[in-house]
Write an enzyme that holds these catalytic residues in place. Sequence first.
Site, PDB file in Angstrom:
ATOM      1  N   HIS A  13       0.862  -1.206   0.000  1.00 44.33           N
ATOM      2  CA  HIS A  13       0.000   0.000   0.000  1.00 44.33           C
ATOM      3  C   HIS A  13       0.886   1.240   0.000  1.00 44.33           C
ATOM      4  O   HIS A  13       1.537   1.546   0.997  1.00 44.33           O
ATOM      5  CB  HIS A  13      -0.890   0.017   1.253  1.00 44.33           C
ATOM      6  CG  HIS A  13      -1.758   1.247   1.370  1.00 44.33           C
ATOM      7  ND1 HIS A  13      -3.095   1.187   1.667  1.00 44.33           N
ATOM      8  CD2 HIS A  13      -1.499   2.571   1.228  1.00 44.33           C
ATOM      9  CE1 HIS A  13      -3.604   2.403   1.710  1.00 44.33           C
ATOM     10  NE2 HIS A  13      -2.637   3.268   1.452  1.00 44.33           N
ATOM     11  N   HIS A  15       1.465   5.474  -2.020  1.00 41.07           N
ATOM     12  CA  HIS A  15       1.032   6.555  -2.913  1.00 41.07           C
ATOM     13  C   HIS A  15       2.252   7.097  -3.649  1.00 41.07           C
ATOM     14  O   HIS A  15       3.121   7.712  -3.033  1.00 41.07           O
ATOM     15  CB  HIS A  15       0.377   7.672  -2.091  1.00 41.07           C
ATOM     16  CG  HIS A  15      -0.791   7.189  -1.289  1.00 41.07           C
ATOM     17  ND1 HIS A  15      -2.084   7.276  -1.720  1.00 41.07           N
ATOM     18  CD2 HIS A  15      -0.843   6.557  -0.082  1.00 41.07           C
ATOM     19  CE1 HIS A  15      -2.893   6.736  -0.820  1.00 41.07           C
ATOM     20  NE2 HIS A  15      -2.164   6.286   0.186  1.00 41.07           N
ATOM     21  N   LYS A  98     -10.034  -0.322  -5.040  1.00 43.57           N
ATOM     22  CA  LYS A  98      -9.891   0.386  -3.781  1.00 43.57           C
ATOM     23  C   LYS A  98     -11.185   1.099  -3.424  1.00 43.57           C
ATOM     24  O   LYS A  98     -11.711   1.878  -4.215  1.00 43.57           O
ATOM     25  CB  LYS A  98      -8.752   1.403  -3.915  1.00 43.57           C
ATOM     26  CG  LYS A  98      -8.491   2.225  -2.661  1.00 43.57           C
ATOM     27  CD  LYS A  98      -7.941   1.370  -1.540  1.00 43.57           C
ATOM     28  CE  LYS A  98      -7.999   2.088  -0.214  1.00 43.57           C
ATOM     29  NZ  LYS A  98      -6.722   2.548   0.253  1.00 43.57           N
ATOM     30  N   HIS A 135     -10.156   1.486   2.590  1.00 43.61           N
ATOM     31  CA  HIS A 135      -9.842   2.516   3.588  1.00 43.61           C
ATOM     32  C   HIS A 135     -11.007   2.483   4.570  1.00 43.61           C
ATOM     33  O   HIS A 135     -12.078   3.002   4.271  1.00 43.61           O
ATOM     34  CB  HIS A 135      -9.671   3.895   2.952  1.00 43.61           C
ATOM     35  CG  HIS A 135      -9.347   4.957   3.960  1.00 43.61           C
ATOM     36  ND1 HIS A 135      -8.122   5.587   4.015  1.00 43.61           N
ATOM     37  CD2 HIS A 135     -10.071   5.457   4.998  1.00 43.61           C
ATOM     38  CE1 HIS A 135      -8.118   6.443   5.034  1.00 43.61           C
ATOM     39  NE2 HIS A 135      -9.294   6.376   5.647  1.00 43.61           N
ATOM     40  N   HIS A 173      -4.074  -0.188   6.208  1.00 46.63           N
ATOM     41  CA  HIS A 173      -3.502   0.654   7.267  1.00 46.63           C
ATOM     42  C   HIS A 173      -4.334   0.660   8.555  1.00 46.63           C
ATOM     43  O   HIS A 173      -4.839   1.692   8.994  1.00 46.63           O
ATOM     44  CB  HIS A 173      -3.220   2.075   6.792  1.00 46.63           C
ATOM     45  CG  HIS A 173      -4.315   2.776   6.024  1.00 46.63           C
ATOM     46  ND1 HIS A 173      -5.630   2.728   6.376  1.00 46.63           N
ATOM     47  CD2 HIS A 173      -4.259   3.563   4.918  1.00 46.63           C
ATOM     48  CE1 HIS A 173      -6.338   3.447   5.533  1.00 46.63           C
ATOM     49  NE2 HIS A 173      -5.521   3.954   4.626  1.00 46.63           N
ATOM     50  N   ASP A 246       1.945   2.823   3.351  1.00 46.94           N
ATOM     51  CA  ASP A 246       1.120   4.016   3.162  1.00 46.94           C
ATOM     52  C   ASP A 246       1.987   5.255   2.983  1.00 46.94           C
ATOM     53  O   ASP A 246       1.567   6.372   3.319  1.00 46.94           O
ATOM     54  CB  ASP A 246       0.133   4.203   4.327  1.00 46.94           C
ATOM     55  CG  ASP A 246      -1.019   5.124   3.960  1.00 46.94           C
ATOM     56  OD1 ASP A 246      -1.213   5.383   2.757  1.00 46.94           O
ATOM     57  OD2 ASP A 246      -1.710   5.585   4.875  1.00 46.94           O
TER      58      ASP A 246
HETATM   59  C1  NCD Z   1      -3.034   9.258   2.119  1.00 40.64           C
HETATM   60  C2  NCD Z   1      -2.628  10.255   1.049  1.00 40.64           C
HETATM   61  O1  NCD Z   1      -2.032  11.286   1.381  1.00 40.64           O
HETATM   62  O2  NCD Z   1      -2.889  10.005  -0.149  1.00 40.64           O
HETATM   63  N1  NCD Z   1      -2.961   9.905   3.400  1.00 40.64           N
HETATM   64  C3  NCD Z   1      -2.871   9.311   4.618  1.00 40.64           C
HETATM   65  O3  NCD Z   1      -2.879  10.015   5.640  1.00 40.64           O
HETATM   66  N2  NCD Z   1      -2.740   8.014   4.719  1.00 40.64           N
HETATM   67  C4  NCD Z   1      -4.369   8.683   1.825  1.00 40.64           C
HETATM   68  C5  NCD Z   1      -4.731   7.439   2.597  1.00 40.64           C
HETATM   69  O4  NCD Z   1      -4.062   6.423   2.563  1.00 40.64           O
HETATM   70  O5  NCD Z   1      -5.776   7.431   3.264  1.00 40.64           O
HETATM   71 ZN    ZN Z   2      -2.858   5.259   1.749  1.00 41.63          ZN
HETATM   72 ZN    ZN Z   3      -6.221   5.330   3.224  1.00 43.04          ZN
END
Ligand code: NCD
Ligand code: ZN
Ligand code: ZN
Length: 345
Positions: A13, A15, A98, A135, A173, A246
């Site tokens: 997981h 971004h 997702k 989520h 998460h 994450d």
């Molecule tokens: C994530 C993001 O910034 O894209 N932020 C976070 O606090 N985890 C989004 C997410 O995973 O919920």
């Molecule tokens: Zn995330």
């Molecule tokens: Zn998330």
Amino acid sequence: MQTLTITSPDDWHLHFRDGDMLKETVPATARCFKRAIVMPNLVPPVVNAQMATEYKQRIMEAVPAGAEFEPLMTLYLTNQTTRQDIKDARAAGVTACKLYPAGATTNSDAAVEGIDALFPVFEEIMQQNMLLLVHGEVTEAEIDIFDREKAFIDKYLQKIVSTFTDLRVVFEHITTKDAVDFVVASSDNVAATITPQHLLLNRNDLLVGGIRPHNYCLPVLKRNTHQQALRNIVASGSPKFFLGTDSAPHEQHKKENACGCAGCYSAWSAIELYAHVFEELGALDKLEGFASHYGPDFYGLPRNTSTLTLIKQEWQIPTSITPPSGEPIVPFFAGETVSWKLQQS
Ligand code: NCD
Ligand code: ZN
Ligand code: ZN
């Protein structure tokens, strides 16, 4: 010198963001992970096979020469998602879908309202043998932010997993003892990812002695009893819980702000942070399962065949990182000392 060699890990997981930021985030992850589940919350979100294929291509262009790295793509579910979208995504090699409840987190405005309406789509995900990634937080204004994960289990997740018993679901998460207990009590088709920040910190690290915006993420850090439940379950070696950083970069000025963004950027120290935690727990022998075995096993993918070596050596996480945009990012755990370091090949 003490070393620890494990099967190469994957990140289930994260971004990567898009555009120039890929030149920062993709090398950071490819440094130690062979695969990653790439979140689709871009602006606009990745909602169909074509967008996922094009995004994957842009990620591949940012993989450093000589590195072996495979992004595993995900589709962002909305109230407009159709069963055909799922079939097309499957045909295009997309791994998972997702579910973001609308408004739950960064770039989730386009997401799902009224989760029941998506049940035909969940059925198609199950039939296509794809995974549903969740989520898990409700967004109802009257529910306290610290209770939103538990409320999501009670209101939605319980029903999803009991209706679609053959659907593989990853509760992403997780942050609470309630989530740990739910996953443990569920069938083998339900698993969870755990981040470094939720293992290392609790809400005191967010709020005591001043607000610490770099420890702000969603789901928000919980009280220490919840942190302890997460630590206990990873130390137990349960195969239902595996690595998902994450890692989610936000520029410094967007976090140090009157309305700061949620997300911790941990990619440059990810495997080291987990090793640090497992050592604190006296459970270094459980790191390999968590980081390298249980994820691919649950996803039905082969484990990596290469290895990674960590050296027992203290080092300090940098206080700032400058990506190609020139706008600095403060990484997660900035300035803190970690006890394991990746051996550079
Ligand atoms: C994530 C993001 O910034 O894209 N932020 C976070 O606090 N985890 C989004 C997410 O995973 O919920
Ligand atoms: Zn995330
Ligand atoms: Zn998330």
